[in-house]
Design a protein around this motif. Structure first.
Motif, mmCIF file in Angstrom:
data_model
loop_
_atom_site.group_PDB
_atom_site.id
_atom_site.type_symbol
_atom_site.label_atom_id
_atom_site.label_comp_id
_atom_site.label_asym_id
_atom_site.label_seq_id
_atom_site.Cartn_x
_atom_site.Cartn_y
_atom_site.Cartn_z
ATOM 1 N N SER A 1 0.859 -1.187 0.000
ATOM 2 C CA SER A 1 0.000 0.000 0.000
ATOM 3 C C SER A 1 0.896 1.239 0.000
ATOM 4 O O SER A 1 2.102 1.128 -0.255
ATOM 5 N N GLU B 1 -7.530 -2.185 0.818
ATOM 6 C CA GLU B 1 -7.397 -2.304 2.277
ATOM 7 C C GLU B 1 -8.762 -2.536 2.928
ATOM 8 O O GLU B 1 -8.902 -3.329 3.855
ATOM 9 N N SER C 1 -1.110 -4.890 5.525
ATOM 10 C CA SER C 1 -0.998 -3.831 4.532
ATOM 11 C C SER C 1 0.192 -2.948 4.912
ATOM 12 O O SER C 1 0.248 -2.414 6.021
ATOM 13 N N CYS D 1 -1.858 -3.110 9.746
ATOM 14 C CA CYS D 1 -1.507 -2.113 8.749
ATOM 15 C C CYS D 1 -0.351 -1.297 9.319
ATOM 16 O O CYS D 1 -0.465 -0.785 10.436
#
Ligand SMILES: NC(=O)c1ccc[n+]([C@@H]2O[C@H](COP(=O)([O-])OP(=O)(O)OC[C@H]3O[C@@H](n4cnc5c(N)ncnc54)[C@H](O)[C@@H]3O)[C@@H](O)[C@H]2O)c1
Length: 337
Positions: free
Chosen positions: A124, A157, A173, A256
């Motif tokens: 990402s 996501e 992510s 994340c």
């Protein structure tokens, strides 16, 4: 354990493959070569023992192919880097980004889920945050992308969070800030066409392959008026992927994480550092700002350190530029040379 790496013929992907191999993982690369380089894959294969890295030319949206690869190579985890990633192009041609990044990404995730691969690492980007309302930017910062590229990653996501809740499809992510540098072996490096990243552009100017560098904006509220970005060595990024794969394989929860250094450098600082490292002068002029370019993008990095045990080791500005310079000076035409 074999890891599927999509986009493994690209800049970051080829470094991720190399570092996975160095850490004992076998790899199957899936890349359609729309932006990647067969030569990068050849170099990876030359260095590895026979069979440890397999290259398949194909598209992530080809569900039958992905299903076949997972079965044939007993894939246990996937790292998904394949994407288009030019912000300006995404504004001009959003359909390309929603088709390739979103539809392609969703098809891949669904195929992996159905095939029983529940460990997924997504490339990402800091572009999911949009205009920062807080600096350094923590992972809890609102997700408000300013362009279709950033939106395409934010959508993936969101889908991953829903897949995890509903199906236990675990993911990490990794929100990269600005990747830079090259592998110390000297035969893998950055070769985007067109090149839009600052450090390779400045090095191309140092090599005389560009007449000058345009600096987009000299009137930001930053110490020298130019935009500030957080640069992270591509091998440090690659290390984080290895840790993320291990985290998922050991049963770790979905997460994340920002990948940056927490330290920003202005465009003029990068220019000066390139001049010091290369011993060459780089002509530049200050142009207008680009739409949607924030003044400062710097990562808050505490979460990746605390939860993943990841910290950058090679991301000093001059160290990154020196490794990129070694690649560019030896390969002035990139992989074409
Ligand atoms: N370079 C950066 O600073 C940066 C920053 C943040 C995020 N990212 C993300 O990291 C990832 C890799 O970036 P990069 O700079 O290495 O880009 P890159 O263009 O060098 O690599 C992308 C690779 O994906 C392949 N690809 C694209 N679409 C595909 C598809 N449908 N099927 C199979 N292969 C496909 C391309 O051929 C290429 O080899 C991207 O997802 C990008 O969004 C990069």
């Amino acid at each position: 354990m074999r890891v599927l790496v999509t986009g493994g013929a690209g800049y970051i992907g080829s470094h991720v493959v190399q570092v996975l191999l160095e850490n004992g993982f076998d790899v199957v690369i899936l890349d359609n070569l729309s932006r990647g380089h067969a030569a990068a894959v050849e170099r990876l294969a030359e260095r590895a023992a026979a069979g440890r890295v397999v290259f398949v030319a194909g598209d992530v949206a080809d569900a039958a192919l992905v299903e076949h690869l997972v079965r044939e190579w007993e894939v246990g985890a996937a790292v998904h880097l394949a994407a288009d990633s030019l912000v300006g192009e995404s504004v001009r041609d959003p359909a390309r980004y929603y088709r390739n990044n979103v539809t392609g990404g969703l098809t891949l995730m669904e195929t992996l889920r159905r095939s029983g691969v529940g460990c997924f690492v997504l490339s990402s980007t800091a572009a999911v945050y949009g205009e920062p309302v807080e600096t350094p930017i923590p992972e809890t910062h609102p997700v408000k992308p300013l362009n279709p590229y950033g939106t395409s990653k934010a959508l993936l996501e969101q889908v991953l969070a829903d897949y995890d809740r509903a199906y236990g499809f675990r993911y990490v992510s990794l929100r990269y800030f600005n990747a830079a540098g090259a592998h110390p072996a000297g035969d893998l490096g950055e070769d985007h066409r067109p090149e839009t990243h600052l450090i390779p552009i400045v090095l191309q100017a140092a090599l005389g392959r560009r007449p000058e560098v345009t600096v987009y904006g000299g009137d930001y509220h930053t110490p020298d008026g130019t935009a500030v970005r957080d640069y992270i060595h591509v091998c440090d990024l690659a290390d984080a992927h290895v840790l993320a794969v291990r985290h998922l394989l050991e049963g770790g929860a979905s997460a994340c994480w920002n990948l940056g250094t927490g330290r920003g450098h202005s465009v003029l600082e990068v220019l000066a550092a390139v001049e010091r490292v290369t011993g060459r002068s780089v002509p530049y002029h200050i142009g207008a700002r680009r739409d949607g370019d924030p003044a400062v993008l710097v990562a808050a990095t505490g979460r990746a350190l605390e939860e993943l045990g990841w910290a950058p080791r090679r991301s000093g500005l001059e160290e990154m530029i020196a490794s990129a310079w070694a690649w560019h000076a030896a390969h002035p035409l990139g992989y074409a040379g």
